[in-house]
Write a protein that holds these residues in place. Structure first.
Motif, short mmCIF file in Angstrom:
data_model
loop_
_atom_site.label_atom_id
_atom_site.label_comp_id
_atom_site.label_asym_id
_atom_site.label_seq_id
_atom_site.Cartn_x
_atom_site.Cartn_y
_atom_site.Cartn_z
N SER A 152 56.87 47.21 22.98
CA SER A 152 56.12 46.07 22.92
C SER A 152 55.09 45.94 23.86
CB SER A 152 57.43 45.08 22.82
OG SER A 152 58.13 44.87 24.02
N THR A 153 54.41 44.71 23.77
CA THR A 153 53.07 44.53 24.57
C THR A 153 53.23 43.08 24.96
OG1 THR A 153 51.51 44.56 22.77
CG2 THR A 153 51.77 46.66 23.89
N GLY A 154 53.84 42.21 24.39
CA GLY A 154 53.52 40.84 24.41
C GLY A 154 55.00 40.27 25.13
N ASN A 155 55.11 39.08 25.18
CA ASN A 155 56.32 38.40 25.90
C ASN A 155 57.42 38.78 24.91
OD1 ASN A 155 54.72 36.96 27.63
ND2 ASN A 155 54.28 35.33 26.43
N PHE A 156 58.55 38.60 25.62
CA PHE A 156 59.94 38.99 25.08
C PHE A 156 60.95 37.94 25.16
CE2 PHE A 156 64.12 40.19 24.84
CZ PHE A 156 64.44 40.95 23.70
N GLU A 157 61.46 37.27 24.47
CA GLU A 157 62.71 36.20 24.48
C GLU A 157 63.66 36.05 23.70
OE1 GLU A 157 62.77 31.47 26.28
OE2 GLU A 157 60.93 32.37 25.75
N ILE A 158 64.84 36.31 24.18
CA ILE A 158 66.12 36.24 23.24
C ILE A 158 67.05 35.14 23.60
CG2 ILE A 158 67.07 37.89 24.41
CD1 ILE A 158 68.64 38.69 21.85
N ASN A 203 46.45 37.27 35.78
CA ASN A 203 47.86 36.56 36.07
C ASN A 203 48.42 36.43 34.65
OD1 ASN A 203 49.74 36.03 37.69
ND2 ASN A 203 49.38 33.77 37.94
N GLN A 204 48.42 37.00 33.54
CA GLN A 204 49.05 36.76 32.29
C GLN A 204 49.85 38.01 32.16
OE1 GLN A 204 45.70 36.16 29.50
NE2 GLN A 204 45.34 33.96 30.47
N ILE A 205 50.72 38.33 32.95
CA ILE A 205 51.71 39.45 32.65
C ILE A 205 52.66 38.89 31.74
CG2 ILE A 205 53.36 41.06 33.76
CD1 ILE A 205 51.87 40.75 36.43
N PRO A 206 53.09 39.66 30.75
CA PRO A 206 54.07 39.26 29.80
C PRO A 206 55.39 39.01 30.52
CG PRO A 206 53.00 41.18 29.06
CD PRO A 206 52.29 41.13 30.20
N GLN A 207 55.76 37.89 29.75
CA GLN A 207 57.33 37.65 30.52
C GLN A 207 58.57 38.14 29.71
OE1 GLN A 207 57.23 35.62 33.52
NE2 GLN A 207 55.44 36.40 33.37
N PHE A 208 59.60 38.37 30.23
CA PHE A 208 60.68 39.04 29.63
C PHE A 208 61.88 37.79 30.01
CE2 PHE A 208 64.42 41.55 29.16
CZ PHE A 208 64.16 42.51 28.08
N SER A 225 60.08 46.77 27.38
CA SER A 225 58.94 47.67 27.01
C SER A 225 58.70 48.42 28.30
CB SER A 225 57.98 46.93 27.18
OG SER A 225 56.56 47.59 26.93
N MET A 226 58.35 49.54 27.90
CA MET A 226 57.97 50.64 29.19
C MET A 226 56.31 50.91 29.02
SD MET A 226 60.88 53.55 28.63
CE MET A 226 60.24 54.52 30.02
N GLN A 227 55.56 49.87 28.51
CA GLN A 227 54.35 49.97 28.28
C GLN A 227 53.40 49.48 29.61
OE1 GLN A 227 52.65 51.42 25.33
NE2 GLN A 227 54.67 51.79 25.08
N SER A 270 57.08 44.45 33.95
CA SER A 270 57.12 42.64 33.84
C SER A 270 58.04 42.10 34.62
CB SER A 270 56.98 42.44 32.34
OG SER A 270 55.94 43.22 31.53
N ASP A 271 57.86 41.13 35.06
CA ASP A 271 58.98 40.22 35.76
C ASP A 271 60.11 39.98 34.38
OD1 ASP A 271 57.42 40.00 37.91
OD2 ASP A 271 56.90 38.06 37.46
N CYS A 272 61.10 39.90 35.01
CA CYS A 272 62.35 39.66 34.30
C CYS A 272 63.30 38.67 34.81
CB CYS A 272 63.11 40.98 34.21
SG CYS A 272 64.46 41.37 33.01
N THR A 273 63.66 37.77 33.78
CA THR A 273 64.51 36.79 34.15
C THR A 273 65.69 36.75 33.13
OG1 THR A 273 62.83 35.25 34.91
CG2 THR A 273 65.07 34.13 34.16
#
Length: 199
Positions: A17-23, A51-56, A39-41, A78-81
């Motif tokens: 995946s290359t965009g944001n991820f949210e579950i 400053n538009q790094i995808p969020q997880f 993602s490993m991309q 990417s940053d991860c929360t």
């Protein structure tokens, strides 16, 4: 994952995946035993510069054991929360950080991160917030990133509900910033700090 057991024991493969991820895991056992692979991309340099790094984001909300005993592998770049917002929500989970990006874990309710393992050794910064509700971070194991030129990169909040905490930090307390607001009267629930490169 809104219903009870709705994503129980599922595997989510987002390696490409290359965009944001949210579950959002919103019910009892809704994401229990789930395995998530971020993602490993590589991040496009233009995206990073803007400053538009995808969020997880993994949200373990509302009901008990929503993400208990899960395995959450954050994206590499990417940053991860991970937010553990209800009772037992991330109990006995394994959370693995990004490489050279930030990991934030919020442990906000009773037993929310009980017996959880947070492997943040490859993160730029590791933030563990909360840890103030009953047994919220009891028997928590934390692998800290090393400091950067003396700047501590492992940040942990909490009180006496950090009981039996196990910390793994190559440079010991030089890597760890504790924001502790509990008492020091309970000497029977000691934790441990493991140091050196092989702990």
């Amino acid at each position: 994952c809104r219903g009870q057991n709705s994503c129980n024991d599922a595997t989510i493969n987002a390696l490409l995946s290359t965009g944001n991820f949210e579950i959002d895991c919103q019910s009892t056992n809704s994401c229990r035993y789930i395995q998530i692979y971020g993602s490993m991309q590589e991040i496009n340099p233009n995206t990073q510069a803007s400053n538009q790094i995808p969020q997880f984001n993994v949200n373990c909300n509302k009901n008990q054991r929503s993400c208990a005993e899960s395995t959450i592998n954050c994206p590499t770049h990417s940053d991860c929360t991970v937010s553990c917002n209800n009772r037992n929500s991330c109990k006995s989970a394994l959370i693995v950080s990004p490489q050279q990006n930030n990991l934030t874990v919020n442990c906000m309710d009773d037993q929310s991160c009980l017996e959880t393992i947070i492997d943040g050794k490859d993160a730029s910064q590791l933030y563990i917030n909360g840890c103030s509700k009953s047994q919220s971070c009891s028997e928590l194991s934390v692998y800290c990133p090393a400091n950067t030129n003396g700047h501590k990169n492992c940040h942990i909040q909490g009180n006496e509900n950090l009981e039996r905490l196990s910390l793994y930090a190559e440079n010991g307390w030089k890597d760890i910033q504790m924001d502790y607001n509990g008492s020091f009267t309970n000497t029977t629930e000691n934790g441990a700090l493991y140091c050196a490169s092989n702990y």
